[in-house]
Write an enzyme that holds these catalytic residues in place. Structure first.
Site, PDB file in Angstrom:
ATOM      1  N   ALA A  59       0.722  -0.907  -0.085  1.00  0.00           N
ATOM      2  CA  ALA A  59      -0.011  -0.067  -0.041  1.00  0.00           C
ATOM      3  C   ALA A  59       0.615   1.185   0.093  1.00  0.00           C
ATOM      4  O   ALA A  59       2.092   1.105   0.501  1.00  0.00           O
ATOM      5  CB  ALA A  59      -1.111   0.114   1.189  1.00  0.00           C
ATOM      6  N   VAL A  61       0.471   3.765   1.738  1.00  0.00           N
ATOM      7  CA  VAL A  61       0.671   4.373   3.146  1.00  0.00           C
ATOM      8  C   VAL A  61       1.609   3.588   4.098  1.00  0.00           C
ATOM      9  O   VAL A  61       2.205   3.967   4.845  1.00  0.00           O
ATOM     10  CB  VAL A  61      -0.790   4.272   3.622  1.00  0.00           C
ATOM     11  CG1 VAL A  61      -1.094   2.886   4.259  1.00  0.00           C
ATOM     12  CG2 VAL A  61      -0.584   5.262   4.858  1.00  0.00           C
ATOM     13  N   TYR A  62       2.100   2.251   3.434  1.00  0.00           N
ATOM     14  CA  TYR A  62       3.087   1.754   4.181  1.00  0.00           C
ATOM     15  C   TYR A  62       4.443   2.270   4.118  1.00  0.00           C
ATOM     16  O   TYR A  62       4.987   2.287   2.905  1.00  0.00           O
ATOM     17  CB  TYR A  62       3.066  -0.034   3.794  1.00  0.00           C
ATOM     18  CG  TYR A  62       1.877  -0.756   3.951  1.00  0.00           C
ATOM     19  CD1 TYR A  62       0.762  -0.466   4.671  1.00  0.00           C
ATOM     20  CD2 TYR A  62       1.862  -1.959   3.151  1.00  0.00           C
ATOM     21  CE1 TYR A  62      -0.266  -1.178   4.650  1.00  0.00           C
ATOM     22  CE2 TYR A  62       0.657  -2.798   3.355  1.00  0.00           C
ATOM     23  CZ  TYR A  62      -0.362  -2.368   4.323  1.00  0.00           C
ATOM     24  OH  TYR A  62      -1.245  -3.115   4.115  1.00  0.00           O
ATOM     25  N   SER A  63       5.000   2.751   5.332  1.00  0.00           N
ATOM     26  CA  SER A  63       6.293   3.494   5.329  1.00  0.00           C
ATOM     27  C   SER A  63       6.322   4.601   4.331  1.00  0.00           C
ATOM     28  O   SER A  63       7.270   4.803   3.724  1.00  0.00           O
ATOM     29  CB  SER A  63       7.364   2.399   5.224  1.00  0.00           C
ATOM     30  OG  SER A  63       7.053   1.494   6.423  1.00  0.00           O
ATOM     31  N   ASP A  64       5.144   5.199   4.054  1.00  0.00           N
ATOM     32  CA  ASP A  64       5.240   6.289   3.092  1.00  0.00           C
ATOM     33  C   ASP A  64       5.769   6.015   1.742  1.00  0.00           C
ATOM     34  O   ASP A  64       6.472   6.868   1.108  1.00  0.00           O
ATOM     35  CB  ASP A  64       5.920   7.520   3.729  1.00  0.00           C
ATOM     36  CG  ASP A  64       5.284   8.225   4.932  1.00  0.00           C
ATOM     37  OD1 ASP A  64       4.024   8.377   5.155  1.00  0.00           O
ATOM     38  OD2 ASP A  64       6.028   8.726   5.835  1.00  0.00           O
TER      39      ASP A  64
END
Length: 351
Positions: A59, A61-64
């Site tokens: 995704a 959003v995972y670790s930007d």
């Protein structure tokens, strides 16, 4: 590795898929999940492919976005061997258009994900959450454009409620947009709420479940026991507040049942918990994660065998929770049950 249809689509996916949330972990949440570097990520991908696990989920959003970047590097030179699944919609900044599923945001997010993953198409793009501020028709028409442009092959959602998903499916059918074929959901032996409404919906509408956190947010790893302190290395020390809550009484009842089944089968607690999920209706693929090679090989051992009926019944009984209104009449009143038979053991789906 067993292959299954993704909902009512024509796409076949492996019964187990790999979640790349541990790749390049940054921040308090994803850093606690894992900090797999590029070399280890590539090794984990190799092990997955050798085992027939070809679907990899991440995704933005995972670790930007760092998880997508690490996954892209790990599959470099192997794009034709893998399927890539990613999600978008959760906030990535403080700006007014840095969150949600508007046309502007979806196009921008898709282009950014393609760059980070190092590919020109995404096999499955999922909306990470329902956006109440954007009409479903706007999100669906944008996804349709991305599909027509060849940038996305299939579309799905994650963490939707029943009415949100059904509203979207109805709009897709009305306007001729691609239907959501996947719903990425939380489902585990200590979190069976998916069964109350979303499972019947998925069965009726042909939406396959991609299960996240099959080990109950790290509670069913086999290291948590009644009367013992939380292991020092457990990620629950840092992430419990982010995950679905579970009472100690319910957790340990499930763990006791898992321990008894493990003793009789010779399988590990995580393997049994995952295998139970693979027996449930609508489940197209269970997403497994791993911080290292040992954890990955442990989870891969959840396939290739089947729990006995008495073991399934024992786990069902230990993990059962009474459903709330309006779902509980199915269990308590014969008249309702006659009109709405349980779906737990159903096998058919909408064609």
């Amino acid at each position: 590795m067993e292959s299954r249809r993704l909902g009512a689509s024509g796409l076949n996916v492996p019964a187990l898929s790999f979640g790349a949330g541990t790749f390049a972990g940054r921040g308090p949440l994803f850093g606690a999940w894992g900090t797999t570097d590029a070399q280890e990520a590539r090794r984990l991908v190799e092990i997955c492919l050798d085992a027939g696990v070809t679907l990899f989920d991440t995704a933005d959003v995972y670790s930007d976005g760092a998880s997508e970047e690490a996954l892209g590097k790990a599959i470099r030179g192997r794009r034709d061997q893998v399927m890539l699944s990613t999600k978008t919609g959760l906030p990535l900044g403080e700006g007014p258009n840095d969150a949600g599923t508007s046309r502007s945001r979806l196009i921008k997010a898709c282009e950014a994900a393609l760059r980070r993953l190092g590919t020109d198409y995404i096999d499955l793009l999922q909306l990470h959450a329902y956006d109440a501020g954007t009409p479903v028709e706007e999100a669906l028409s944008t996804l349709a454009d991305l599909v027509r442009a060849g940038k996305v092959r299939y579309v799905g959602v994650s963490n939707f409620s029943g009415w949100q998903l059904m509203k979207s499916l109805a709009a897709a059918e009305t306007y001729g947009h691609p239907r959501y074929v996947a719903h990425q959901v939380y489902y585990s032996l200590v979190g069976r709420d998916y069964e109350w409404e979303l499972m019947p919906l998925g069965l009726d509408q042909g939406v396959g479940a991609l299960v996240w956190s099959p080990l109950g947010w790290g509670r069913l790893t086999g290291r948590i026991r009644r009367g013992q302190p939380l292991p020092a290395q457990s990620r629950l020390h840092q992430t419990a507040e982010y995950g679905p809550p579970v009472t100690d009484e319910h957790l340990f009842a499930v763990v006791d049942a898992l321990d008894s089944v493990a003793e009789e089968t010779g399988k590990s607690v995580p393997q049994i918990a995952i295998n139970w999920l693979l027996r449930q209706p609508t489940v197209s693929s269970v997403i497994i994660g791993a911080r290292n090679e040992a954890q990955l090989r442990q989870n891969l051992g959840a396939t290739g065998w089947t729990l006995a009926p008495e073991h399934l019944a024992r786990l069902d009984a230990a993990s059962h929770r009474e459903a709330p209104y309006p779902y509980f009449p199915y269990y308590r009143q014969a008249g309702f049950a006659r009109l709405n038979p349980p779906v737990r053991h159903a096998t058919s789906a909408r064609p």
